[in-house]
Design a protein around this motif. Structure first.
Motif, PDB file in Angstrom:
ATOM      1  N   UNK A 188       0.898  -1.293   0.005  1.00  0.00           N
ATOM      2  CA  UNK A 188       0.110   0.062   0.107  1.00  0.00           C
ATOM      3  C   UNK A 188       0.837   1.295  -0.040  1.00  0.00           C
ATOM      4  N   UNK A 189       1.848   1.275   0.967  1.00  0.00           N
ATOM      5  CA  UNK A 189       2.919   2.378   1.025  1.00  0.00           C
ATOM      6  C   UNK A 189       3.608   2.612  -0.318  1.00  0.00           C
ATOM      7  N   UNK A 190       4.080   1.423  -0.822  1.00  0.00           N
ATOM      8  CA  UNK A 190       5.102   1.697  -1.884  1.00  0.00           C
ATOM      9  C   UNK A 190       4.388   2.065  -3.352  1.00  0.00           C
ATOM     10  N   UNK A 191       3.224   1.302  -3.493  1.00  0.00           N
ATOM     11  CA  UNK A 191       2.417   1.134  -4.970  1.00  0.00           C
ATOM     12  C   UNK A 191       1.319   1.916  -4.854  1.00  0.00           C
ATOM     13  N   UNK A 192       0.346   1.664  -3.889  1.00  0.00           N
ATOM     14  CA  UNK A 192      -1.007   2.174  -3.907  1.00  0.00           C
ATOM     15  C   UNK A 192      -0.900   3.675  -3.522  1.00  0.00           C
ATOM     16  N   UNK A 280       5.583  -7.955 -14.585  1.00  0.00           N
ATOM     17  CA  UNK A 280       5.178  -7.179 -13.617  1.00  0.00           C
ATOM     18  C   UNK A 280       4.607  -8.115 -12.516  1.00  0.00           C
ATOM     19  N   UNK A 281       5.353  -8.068 -11.275  1.00  0.00           N
ATOM     20  CA  UNK A 281       4.684  -9.115 -10.365  1.00  0.00           C
ATOM     21  C   UNK A 281       4.394  -8.076  -8.898  1.00  0.00           C
ATOM     22  N   UNK A 282       3.482  -8.381  -8.244  1.00  0.00           N
ATOM     23  CA  UNK A 282       3.204  -7.690  -7.003  1.00  0.00           C
ATOM     24  C   UNK A 282       4.170  -8.094  -5.894  1.00  0.00           C
ATOM     25  N   UNK A 283       5.214  -7.547  -5.777  1.00  0.00           N
ATOM     26  CA  UNK A 283       5.999  -7.860  -4.575  1.00  0.00           C
ATOM     27  C   UNK A 283       5.474  -8.373  -3.243  1.00  0.00           C
ATOM     28  N   UNK A 284       4.708  -6.898  -2.795  1.00  0.00           N
ATOM     29  CA  UNK A 284       4.596  -7.006  -1.694  1.00  0.00           C
ATOM     30  C   UNK A 284       3.289  -8.218  -1.226  1.00  0.00           C
ATOM     31  N   UNK A 285       2.509  -8.207  -2.329  1.00  0.00           N
ATOM     32  CA  UNK A 285       1.417  -9.301  -2.252  1.00  0.00           C
ATOM     33  C   UNK A 285       1.976 -10.892  -2.252  1.00  0.00           C
ATOM     34  N   UNK A 286       3.117 -10.962  -3.176  1.00  0.00           N
ATOM     35  CA  UNK A 286       3.510 -12.181  -3.463  1.00  0.00           C
ATOM     36  C   UNK A 286       4.253 -12.528  -2.016  1.00  0.00           C
ATOM     37  N   UNK A 287       5.000 -11.612  -1.487  1.00  0.00           N
ATOM     38  CA  UNK A 287       5.661 -11.785  -0.084  1.00  0.00           C
ATOM     39  C   UNK A 287       4.510 -12.121   1.015  1.00  0.00           C
ATOM     40  N   UNK A 288       3.396 -11.524   0.893  1.00  0.00           N
ATOM     41  CA  UNK A 288       2.351 -11.640   2.163  1.00  0.00           C
ATOM     42  C   UNK A 288       1.802 -13.269   1.785  1.00  0.00           C
ATOM     43  N   UNK A 289       1.718 -13.572   0.657  1.00  0.00           N
ATOM     44  CA  UNK A 289       1.164 -15.073   0.133  1.00  0.00           C
ATOM     45  C   UNK A 289       2.448 -15.990   0.855  1.00  0.00           C
ATOM     46  N   UNK A 290       3.760 -15.947   0.598  1.00  0.00           N
ATOM     47  CA  UNK A 290       4.678 -16.484   1.161  1.00  0.00           C
ATOM     48  C   UNK A 290       4.386 -16.601   2.777  1.00  0.00           C
ATOM     49  N   UNK A 291       4.181 -15.504   3.169  1.00  0.00           N
ATOM     50  CA  UNK A 291       4.159 -15.487   4.917  1.00  0.00           C
ATOM     51  C   UNK A 291       2.935 -16.362   5.363  1.00  0.00           C
TER      52      UNK A 291
END
Length: 462
Positions: A188-192, A280-291
């Motif tokens: 949200x901070x970086x992209x949205x 183009x991949x959503x880094x934050x969302x993928x990271x959240x999925x990993x977590x």
């Protein structure tokens, strides 16, 4: 955002929710109110510390690339972090045992906050200083907090089995729920909101400051061996003797180094692996999925650790073997799925397969953390706990530095293959640890039985 990401995230969310809601009395440990207060305080602090770490994770590589640095330059920055952890980590770990674990935890907060501030500069030298500070902070994070917890738990006279409950809760929240929220918040901070990739680092500094305030106001100080006659060299020698004289400790250190070395290499590899053609991949969302996957693993670990019938040394063999298999997926897909030559666009079919494999690996990570903490609490002597734990980090940092130094020399698939081999070796060593630990338990039981028989057979003196 592509539907695939939502499907994976939603599916994992349902599985985690089902696991948590289906827990019965066999999956829970009855504790006291005093312990629950102690546990909740530690979990809160640990979660804040991990929030400061997780907010940075998805954006380190991306931030450096946005500053115009190539893969080789970024690799050297990562090497600086792991190298400083290797060189200075053992020193700060020994100081934590001698000068106090609470002080070491506060030092972690200050050091990491300074590291966050350096991310505002595009100067390579400043970023290098930030990586060095971050490496020191990482050593403190993964030794001082756990050392403080184990010492304080024992000092307060809580039951030993309750310690595994604190470990699993800390990982479930700190490495699971908080990591997910951190990934989404960073996105949200970086992209949205468009603040850019440096914004998550500023947010991390705020969370670290809050955690430091709680530590200063509510934690007691504890030590390993505060003897004034023992200098750092003597502490190092004592830790080395402990590792060399006890096969269980040596095996545990080797297992930890192999797994964590592969895990930290994965932190560097997953971004280029999923976007080889600048997809183009959503880094934050993928990271959240990993977590979320890690959260699933920690939920499974809490069940396993609550049951005496499951030996941690036994099930961890399977965890390491599965982890080794997941790192073979990038190699397999490179041969089975024709590589795309189109620049940009969405994630490829091979990338989707790899995401699922990486989620499985992260579930293994969620199982690993509370399980390795449990084994460390059993096998590592209290007087040099932080020192020995940082000794364990020396080989893993060497391994990661070697891999990253040669990042341009080998394809990503080769590096995944190397990590897979090391994880398979960890599975073999875990088998050996189980055998040694079981032999030690058997001898201990036989000695106890012999002493009891001798006591019963002694004639009474009247």
């Amino acid at each position: 955002m592509e539907l695939f990401y939502f499907l994976v995230f939603g599916g994992l969310s349902l599985i985690v929710a089902a696991l948590e809601l289906s827990k019965n009395n066999k999956d829970r440990i009855n504790t006291s109110t005093v312990f629950n207060s102690f546990k909740n305080n530690y979990v809160l602090v640990y979660s804040l510390m991990m929030a400061g770490d997780w907010l940075q994770g998805p954006y380190v590589y991306y931030l450096y690339s946005q500053y115009g640095f190539g893969k080789g330059d970024i690799g050297r920055l990562f090497i600086a972090g792991f190298g400083s952890s290797m060189l200075f980590g053992t020193i700060v770990g020994s100081l934590a045992d001698k000068q106090g674990r609470k002080r070491a935890c506060v030092t972690y907060c200050i050091t990491y906050i300074l590291s966050c501030f350096t991310k505002h500069s595009p100067e390579y030298k400043v970023l290098m200083v930030g990586r060095i500070l971050g490496g020191i902070a990482t050593s403190l994070l993964f030794s001082s907090f756990e050392s403080w917890l184990v010492a304080e738990h024992n000092k307060r006279g809580f039951e030993q089995q309750w310690l595994s409950l604190t470990f699993s809760k800390a990982i479930f929240f700190g490495n699971g729920l908080v990591a997910i929220l951190a990934g989404l918040f960073g996105n949200v901070l970086a992209d949205t909101l468009g603040f850019g990739p440096v914004a998550p680092f500023d947010a991390a500094a705020v969370f670290l400051a809050i955690g430091m305030a709680i530590i200063l106001s509510s934690w007691n100080e504890n030590y390993g061996d505060p003897s004034e006659s023992k200098d750092l060299l003597t502490q190092f020698r004592g830790a080395a003797v402990a590792i060399g004289s006890d096969e269980k400790i040596a095996l545990l250190g080797a297992i930890q180094s192999l797994f964590e070395g592969s895990m930290y290499t994965f932190v560097f590899l997953w971004t280029p692996a999923l976007s080889p053609n600048d997809e183009e991949i959503p880094h934050g969302f993928i990271f959240a999925t990993f977590m979320l996957s890690s959260m699933l693993g920690s939920s499974l670990a809490s069940r396993l650790l609550a049951r005496a019938t499951f030996k941690v040394e036994s099930y961890m063999q399977i965890v390491f073997a599965v982890s080794a298999g997941t790192f073979l997926l990038p190699i397999i897909t490179s041969y089975i799925v024709p590589p795309s030559k189109v620049k940009g666009g969405g994630i490829s079919f091979a990338g989707c397969i790899q995401v699922l494999g990486f989620c499985t690996f992260e579930a293994c990570v969620g199982l690993f953390w509370p399980s390795i903490m449990k084994m460390r609490s059993q096998y590592i002597p209290e007087e040099a706990r932080s020192t020995i734990m940082n000794f364990f980090r020396i080989p893993l940092n060497i391994f990661v530095c070697i891999v990253l130094y040669n990042v341009n020399a080998f394809p990503i698939t080769v590096m995944f293959g190397m990590c897979s081999i090391f994880l398979f070796m960890a599975s073999i060593l875990q088998r050996r640890l189980m055998v040694v630990a079981e032999s030690h338990r058997t001898k201990s039981q036989e000695w106890t039985s012999m002493k009891e028989r001798e006591t019963e057979e002694e004639p009474l003196n009247i």
